[in-house]
Design an enzyme around this catalytic site. Structure first.
Site, short mmCIF file in Angstrom:
data_model
loop_
_atom_site.label_atom_id
_atom_site.label_comp_id
_atom_site.label_asym_id
_atom_site.label_seq_id
_atom_site.Cartn_x
_atom_site.Cartn_y
_atom_site.Cartn_z
N TYR A 1 0.81 -1.22 0.00
CA TYR A 1 0.00 0.00 0.00
C TYR A 1 0.85 1.27 0.00
O TYR A 1 0.35 2.36 -0.24
CB TYR A 1 -0.95 0.02 1.21
CG TYR A 1 -2.08 -0.99 1.14
CD1 TYR A 1 -2.12 -1.96 0.14
CD2 TYR A 1 -3.10 -0.99 2.08
CE1 TYR A 1 -3.13 -2.89 0.08
CE2 TYR A 1 -4.13 -1.92 2.02
CZ TYR A 1 -4.13 -2.88 1.02
OH TYR A 1 -5.14 -3.80 0.96
N LYS B 1 3.65 -15.19 2.11
CA LYS B 1 3.61 -15.94 0.85
C LYS B 1 5.07 -16.12 0.44
O LYS B 1 5.50 -15.72 -0.66
CB LYS B 1 2.78 -15.14 -0.18
CG LYS B 1 2.44 -15.92 -1.44
CD LYS B 1 1.41 -17.02 -1.25
CE LYS B 1 1.20 -17.77 -2.56
NZ LYS B 1 0.46 -19.02 -2.39
N ASP C 1 -2.76 -18.21 1.48
CA ASP C 1 -3.90 -18.92 0.89
C ASP C 1 -4.42 -19.99 1.85
O ASP C 1 -5.62 -20.14 2.06
CB ASP C 1 -3.55 -19.51 -0.48
CG ASP C 1 -2.12 -20.04 -0.58
OD1 ASP C 1 -1.35 -19.89 0.40
OD2 ASP C 1 -1.76 -20.61 -1.62
N ASP D 1 -5.43 -6.75 5.66
CA ASP D 1 -6.64 -6.06 5.21
C ASP D 1 -7.70 -7.09 4.81
O ASP D 1 -8.85 -7.05 5.24
CB ASP D 1 -6.27 -5.18 4.01
CG ASP D 1 -7.32 -4.13 3.71
OD1 ASP D 1 -8.33 -4.09 4.43
OD2 ASP D 1 -7.12 -3.36 2.76
N ASP E 1 -11.22 -8.70 7.14
CA ASP E 1 -12.60 -8.62 6.64
C ASP E 1 -13.22 -10.02 6.64
O ASP E 1 -14.38 -10.20 7.00
CB ASP E 1 -12.65 -8.06 5.21
CG ASP E 1 -12.84 -6.55 5.20
OD1 ASP E 1 -12.35 -5.90 6.14
OD2 ASP E 1 -13.46 -6.02 4.26
#
Ligand code: NAD
Length: 361
Positions: free
Chosen positions: A141, A192, A224, A248, A252
């Site tokens: 970001y 990852k 994942d 992020d 959620d």
């Protein structure tokens, strides 16, 4: 000295939900001896409309002079077509960066009264209590270079940069290990590393930091798999430590396990303990102005503010008890409403929490 709390309502449902948290804060000041003063400021689209920029200097100055900040949410369709630097979300990223708010704590806790509202069967989420520790001022970001460019063949190409320094990884890892030490003593670091070099370094640094915390157990998991495990067996997690982007998305996802995105608060902390507190959801333009948004995530964010920035543990706990009382009384906003409960509006929910606080005194 009386501490200052800066309130930034923001856009969309922001003003409606923040008003309910302010009712609670005002009650604590008037009736429970909390010594703070309240200031207000502009951030996001409302700031663009009033001043031309999403983070006005006046807001930043007020923020620097405050012990803590309570934010609603920013963003909305009206500002989406503006040049990128003027978009509301840039104001939020800028205030996080300017105040050094690198540590994002996102608890996913299920109130037992809401087990039926979870997207998973009750047996998978009963007593669910996960703390997601998300790095907030680095990674994809913030990485440079970024942008949209036109290639020689005339095609446009979008690009961002995933970049993490050892220092950035180490300081967020220490937050996660400290938090885990006060909980069930387990950290799951999500990366990852099999594909992304930046998170290969992440894994290496987190492993080194773990040596300073022998009482905390460390596990690594690819993102994942972590997403899959969150919906398969979420109670295996205590503290999840992860990057800006992965945190992020995963938080959620975790919110739905607890019934609604309208239930989850967050804290963004700086090294000195000052912080910005906000619900994890956005400005929900689809339901703005209808008095149906759930204000509990914002009221729970106020509880985190009291706990982490003001060390007012008893008052923070009291807010949690009051919300639990309201839910036990069967009161629900539309997003968590189910058969046998009473659906009430945003403002009535704020009033109900204040009433429950009064009944606890
Ligand atoms: P959103 O979180 O605003 O909404 C997603 C869905 O959840 C919507 O259906 C919405 O109605 C519902 N919802 C959200 N909060 C709720 C609440 N308190 N009570 C009941 N229902 C609720 O995400 P989005 O729709 O992807 O984004 C809308 C805007 O918010 C965009 O401009 C986005 O950039 C912005 N945004 C801001 C923040 C922030 O301020 N921190 C975070 C995420 C998104």
């Amino acid at each position: 000295m009386t501490e200052k709390i800066l309130i930034l309502p923001g856009d969309g449902i922001g003003p409606e939900i923040v008003a309910q948290a302010e009712k609670v804060l005002t009650y604590l000041i008037n009736e429970c001896g909390l010594k703070v003063t309240i200031e207000h400021g502009l951030l996001g689209g409302s700031a663009v409309d009033a001043t031309g920029v999403p983070l006005p200097d006046a807001t930043l100055a007020k923020a620097r002079g405050s012990a803590a900040i309570l934010l609603g949410a920013v963003g909305g369709v009206a500002w989406e077509s503006m040049e990128r630097a003027l978009r509301p979300e840039r104001g939020l990223l800028a205030i996080r960066a300017a105040l050094g708010l690198f540590a994002n704590l996102r608890p996913a806790v299920l109130f037992p009264q809401l087990a039926a509202a979870s997207s998973l069967k009750a047996e998978y989420v009963r007593n669910l209590d996960i703390m997601i520790v998300r790095e907030l001022t680095g990674g994809l970001y913030f990485g440079e270079p970024r942008g949209i460019r036109t290639l020689d063949d005339g095609q446009r190409q979008g690009y961002n940069t995933l970049v993490y320094s050892e220092r950035e990884i180490e300081r967020i890892a220490r937050v996660a290990f400290d938090v885990a030490g006060k909980r069930r003593g387990r950290v799951c670091s999500v990366d990852k590393a099999n594909v992304l070099e930046a998170t290969e370094l992440w894994r290496d640094v987190v492993t080194n930091v773990a040596q300073d915390y022998p009482a905390v157990e460390l596990e690594h998991m690819y993102v994942d798999n972590a997403a899959m495990q969150l919906v398969r067996a979420p109670k295996q997690f205590d503290v999840m430590l992860t990057t800006n982007l992965f945190g992020d998305v995963l938080s959620d996802l975790a919110s739905m396990l607890t019934g609604s995105i309208g239930m989850l608060p967050s804290a963004a902390l700086a090294r000195d303990g000052s912080g910005l507190y906000e619900p994890i959801h956005g400005s929900a333009p689809d339901i703005a102005g209808q008095d149906i948004a759930n204000p509990l995530a914002t009221i729970l964010s106020l509880s985190m503010l009291l706990r982490y920035s003001l060390a007012e543990i008893k008052l923070a706990d009291k807010i949690g008890l009051a919300i639990s009382q309201v839910l036990s009384d069967g009161l629900r906003t539309k997003d968590i409403h189910s058969a046998g409960t009473r659906c009430i509006g945003t403002s009535a929910m704020g009033d109900a929490v204040v009433q429950a606080l009064a009944s606890l005194s």
